[in-house]
Design an enzyme around this catalytic site. Structure first.
Site, PDB file in Angstrom:
ATOM      1  N   ARG A  91       1.353  20.338 -20.086  1.00  0.00           N
ATOM      2  CA  ARG A  91       1.372  18.985 -19.510  1.00  0.00           C
ATOM      3  C   ARG A  91       0.231  18.764 -18.523  1.00  0.00           C
ATOM      4  NH1 ARG A  91       7.759  18.587 -18.253  1.00  0.00           N
ATOM      5  NH2 ARG A  91       8.542  18.564 -20.380  1.00  0.00           N
ATOM      6  N   ARG A  95       1.152  12.950 -15.206  1.00  0.00           N
ATOM      7  CA  ARG A  95       1.431  12.121 -14.035  1.00  0.00           C
ATOM      8  C   ARG A  95       0.997  12.717 -12.700  1.00  0.00           C
ATOM      9  NH1 ARG A  95       7.612  11.014 -14.496  1.00  0.00           N
ATOM     10  NH2 ARG A  95       7.535  13.076 -15.468  1.00  0.00           N
ATOM     11  N   ARG A 117      -2.448   4.679 -17.130  1.00  0.00           N
ATOM     12  CA  ARG A 117      -1.110   4.324 -17.613  1.00  0.00           C
ATOM     13  C   ARG A 117      -0.728   2.915 -17.162  1.00  0.00           C
ATOM     14  NH1 ARG A 117       3.921   7.129 -18.449  1.00  0.00           N
ATOM     15  NH2 ARG A 117       5.417   5.522 -19.036  1.00  0.00           N
ATOM     16  N   ASP A 121       3.292  13.372 -28.088  1.00  0.00           N
ATOM     17  CA  ASP A 121       4.686  13.671 -27.776  1.00  0.00           C
ATOM     18  C   ASP A 121       5.334  14.296 -28.997  1.00  0.00           C
ATOM     19  OD1 ASP A 121       7.788  12.757 -27.499  1.00  0.00           O
ATOM     20  OD2 ASP A 121       6.843  12.944 -25.534  1.00  0.00           O
ATOM     21  N   TYR A 140      17.113  15.872 -30.414  1.00  0.00           N
ATOM     22  CA  TYR A 140      16.874  14.478 -30.047  1.00  0.00           C
ATOM     23  C   TYR A 140      17.278  13.538 -31.184  1.00  0.00           C
ATOM     24  CZ  TYR A 140      14.186  16.001 -25.965  1.00  0.00           C
ATOM     25  OH  TYR A 140      13.798  16.563 -24.777  1.00  0.00           O
TER      26      TYR A 140
END
Length: 342
Positions: free
Chosen positions: A26, A30, A39, A76, A150
């Site tokens: 990652r 962020r 973003r 993703d 998921y």
């Protein structure tokens, strides 16, 4: 000491480096102000993933800032269920949602849309053309068990109970879901390779929720099938397996999946891993992401333990899971200096 050209790729091919190659899971995300600024202009997370120009920019941001030895594609793992026909969106502050959830809907009701993956290949091509010559380009996909959790529940969960119940209660139906994921993941990874990635990682983030028998059936077997099929297409492309939470099942995963390297999560004792894994199998990891947040002597001690744990094994320095959003930039810079001996 500077790294040799493509030190990460050389490590994956079994060559131990004078200092470990370094990248962070990652690493595009962020914790970077430049990511947050971009973003803001793009709206939702999924829109960012499917915008090749923006996704390429996000992929390149940590390379410009830190000069990591590896650059991982910004995307993703849930693009696979999206391409299998589930509706995918992200709820602010809550995470991904998939509909219809397969706990109460049949896989056969989905209409596959593999064209949804085309923007990812366009992103790969853009990044491959822009990366420094010494930087290894990593692609990735979610492993079938983790992706299936998921798809079945329609969202993430702490214990993956919906998927585990379906796997116990209707193993034929659950196997069909796993098979569908395998069947799309292989050409998806092959497409990434054909557009420019040099190695791929399989993320099994929820592997730790399974019993030994289920681990064999739902983690080892489908990952082995992906590796087998992908190697038939691209025999020289290394595959990194990351079975988070595998614990004592780590050796079986290494022996039976055919991966070229193993990613270790932060709960694994690196000395134990060095002792039990096949000799000379490259490993990756495994700094606790919260140690990177904490910094100071705790961070230094953790770095030293990991560096000392693999005296002769090819090693890629990384986190034991993804970097967290509140990680100070200065701590990342300190980590890089320590690992690189600066």
């Amino acid at each position: 000491m500077k790294a040799s050209p493509k030190s990460l790729l050389a490590t994956l091919h079994g060559a131990r480096q004078d200092r470990p190659a370094l990248w962070l899971m990652r690493q595009a995300g962020r914790y970077l102000p430049e990511y947050r600024a971009l973003r803001e202009t793009k709206g939702g997370f999924l829109e960012l993933c499917y915008d090749p120009e923006a996704a390429a920019e996000v992929t390149l941001q940590p390379i410009r800032r830190f000069g990591f030895d590896g650059s991982i594609l910004f995307s993703d793992i849930l693009v696979i269920p999206h391409a299998l026909g589930q509706h995918l969106w992200f709820e602010a502050g809550e995470g991904p949602r998939l509909a219809p959830p397969l706990v109460d809907s049949a896989l056969a009701s989905l209409e596959a849309a593999p064209q949804r993956l085309e923007p990812v290949y366009a992103t790969v091509a853009r990044v491959a053309a822009a990366l420094p010559s010494e930087t290894t380009f990593l692609g990735f996909a979610g492993s079938p068990w983790t992706v299936a959790t998921y798809m079945v529940a329609g969202q993430g969960s702490k214990d993956q109970a919906a998927a585990r119940r379906l796997a116990f209660g209707d193993p034929v139906a659950f196997q069909a879901i796993i098979d569908a994921i395998v069947d799309l993941t292989v050409p998806y990874l092959a497409g990434q390779i054909e557009h420019g990635v040099e190695t791929v990682q399989l993320f099994d983030s929820w592997a730790g929720s399974l019993s030994p028998a289920q681990f064999e059936q739902w983690v080892i077997a489908p990952n082995a099938e992906i590796v087998r099929r992908l190697k038939a297409l691209h025999p020289d492309t290394p595959v990194i397996g990351f079975p988070k939470g595998a614990g004592g099942k780590l050796r079986a995963y290494a022996d039976e999946t055919g991966v070229d390297a193993i990613g270790l999560d932060e709960t694994v004792d690196p000395v134990w891993a060095d002792n039990i894994l096949p000799p000379h199998l490259p490993v990756q990891g495994n700094l606790d992401p919260l140690a990177l947040v904490a910094g100071g002597t705790m961070l230094d001690d953790a770095i030293d333990r990991i560096l000392a744990a693999f005296p002769s094994r090819p090693h890629i320095f990384n986190l034991g899971h993804g970097i967290v959003p509140d990680t100070p930039i200065a701590h990342v810079e300190h980590l890089i200096r320590r690992v690189r001996g600066g």
